[in-house]
Design a protein around this motif. Sequence first.
Motif, short mmCIF file in Angstrom:
data_model
loop_
_atom_site.label_atom_id
_atom_site.label_comp_id
_atom_site.label_asym_id
_atom_site.label_seq_id
_atom_site.Cartn_x
_atom_site.Cartn_y
_atom_site.Cartn_z
N ASN A 63 -30.34 -8.01 1.56
CA ASN A 63 -29.22 -7.22 2.10
C ASN A 63 -29.63 -5.77 2.33
OD1 ASN A 63 -26.59 -7.06 3.09
ND2 ASN A 63 -25.76 -6.37 1.16
N ILE A 64 -30.93 -5.55 2.58
CA ILE A 64 -31.42 -4.21 2.93
C ILE A 64 -32.01 -4.31 4.34
CG2 ILE A 64 -32.90 -2.28 2.29
CD1 ILE A 64 -33.18 -3.45 -0.47
N PRO A 65 -31.30 -3.86 5.38
CA PRO A 65 -31.87 -3.94 6.73
C PRO A 65 -33.15 -3.12 6.82
CG PRO A 65 -29.52 -3.42 6.79
CD PRO A 65 -29.96 -3.28 5.37
N MET A 190 -28.25 4.45 5.17
CA MET A 190 -28.33 2.99 5.34
C MET A 190 -28.94 2.31 4.11
SD MET A 190 -30.31 0.88 8.34
CE MET A 190 -31.95 1.16 7.67
N ILE A 191 -30.07 2.85 3.65
CA ILE A 191 -30.75 2.23 2.50
C ILE A 191 -29.89 2.35 1.24
CG2 ILE A 191 -32.76 2.38 0.99
CD1 ILE A 191 -34.39 3.27 3.42
N GLY A 195 -28.96 -1.08 0.12
CA GLY A 195 -29.90 -1.44 -0.93
C GLY A 195 -29.43 -1.09 -2.33
N VAL A 196 -29.21 0.21 -2.58
CA VAL A 196 -28.83 0.66 -3.93
C VAL A 196 -27.47 0.09 -4.32
CG1 VAL A 196 -28.33 2.67 -5.37
CG2 VAL A 196 -30.22 2.74 -3.75
N ALA A 197 -26.51 0.11 -3.39
CA ALA A 197 -25.18 -0.43 -3.69
C ALA A 197 -25.27 -1.91 -4.06
CB ALA A 197 -24.25 -0.24 -2.49
N GLU A 198 -26.13 -2.66 -3.35
CA GLU A 198 -26.29 -4.08 -3.67
C GLU A 198 -26.91 -4.26 -5.06
OE1 GLU A 198 -26.00 -8.03 -3.51
OE2 GLU A 198 -25.14 -6.64 -2.05
#
Length: 489
Positions: A63-65, A190-191, A195-198
């Motif tokens: 889930n990190i584009p 975006m990251i 990323g961190v939120a996920e």
Amino acid sequence: MLVALGTFAGIYVGAIPGLSVTMAVSILISFTFSWEVYEALSLMVGIYMGGVYGGSRTAILLNIPGAPSAIATALDGYPLAQQGKAGEAIGLSTTMSAVGGLLGIIVLAFAAPAVSEFALTFQPRDYMLLAVLGILLVGSLSGESLTKGIFAGALGLLIGTVGLDPLTAQERFTFGVVELWGGISFVAVMIGMFGVAEALIQLRHLEMAAVKQTISRIVPHWSDVRKYLPLSLQTSVIGVIIGALPGTGGDIAALMAYDHAKRVTKDPEVPFGEGAKEGLVAPETANNAAIGGAFIPMITLGIPGDAVTAIIIGALFIHGLNPGPMLMIEKPDMFWFIVGALLLANLFMLIFGLTGIRIFTRIVEMPRAVLIPLILMLSIVGAFAVNNSITDVYWMLGFGVLGYFMKLYGYQVGPVILGVILSRLIDENWRRAIISDQESLPRLFQGILTSPLSLVLFASVVLIFVSQTPLWSALKKQLRAKTDSSPDA
């Protein structure tokens, strides 16, 4: 060999958040300026094609584009991985990316002059309307609540305005902090939000066992390809047209395509956002079709379609060539060489994309105690790599916490990223449009109503806005009830 090497490298550069294709191609110029022009172009074209596709790998698995053009891919790709279908999702996205790339190249080969002439008809007001159209796609990304989606999109627009004004260089929302003059990196946003939120969300489910991935078949069934081919053809057209517009790119094309898929798919097997394959096919075909579209104005007019083609134009200048109308006349072989290199890169993308999937999917099967630090490490490296700035890492962590609370309370983070990306496009083209009309709103609206292209875009904006209101839903229910109760029914 150089095309193959570039494509392979591009896939893995694109898969690492923060390492963009633009960065890779710009670094290549310093290494290849002493090469023959065809050799340099081969490597650049390969990295471009592979990099655009590569962003989907981490989007599906973590889930990190890996790139902005893969934001829409994560919306349904990651839920598929959570269901144990990561191999199937990557196989389908790879095949459909190749379909989109091929269609974009075909349009480049046979319709470049016509498409470039159409792209030139876009005025600043048309770019502004196109960006507003993109912002209204929050209805596609906002889940059940349009209000939450509009709030998230507006927050993204606000973040995008931080920094120096693009026309007057006045400070906006910088509060006297010099580090904010350059604005907030949308890659850091975006990251952080993806990323961190996920990773923070995953901390709430540490006791859950990792999902075992089913990888019995990687190459998608022919029945699946045939089923989604009509949708991929439609979204490829969107990708080519958006890609051919100077200053846009695969990220906007992917989001437009995702919205289109939601509107034309009547009965998806699962809802969009929960693992719908249509939500995977549409953005992946569009962002790869946009590659062929971006080369159209570059070759025919000398105008870059996106950041990567702008760098390639610079490379051509270094090699003594002048991109534009005369290039087609003086060196027609250059045009067909680029078409051939793109075709080869598309083929290698399909081959390399369908290999190594079993190893890649092991990432998702890691215990969460290992996976969460890996996600955080990739996020920190990716945010730092953009500008070699620790400030971007702090922003990334901050937006990660914000994204965590947004997800916790039912707000989607996709519209925030979309707002940040489109804010500059709206800002600059609104200013240009109003200045060209002598700062007169009536003149601006007169121009919109008298230009067929502007009128179509304006009507689309109004229609999409109305179609996302409760009034439209109530009206549809009334019409459906009348149809069902009529004697003919």
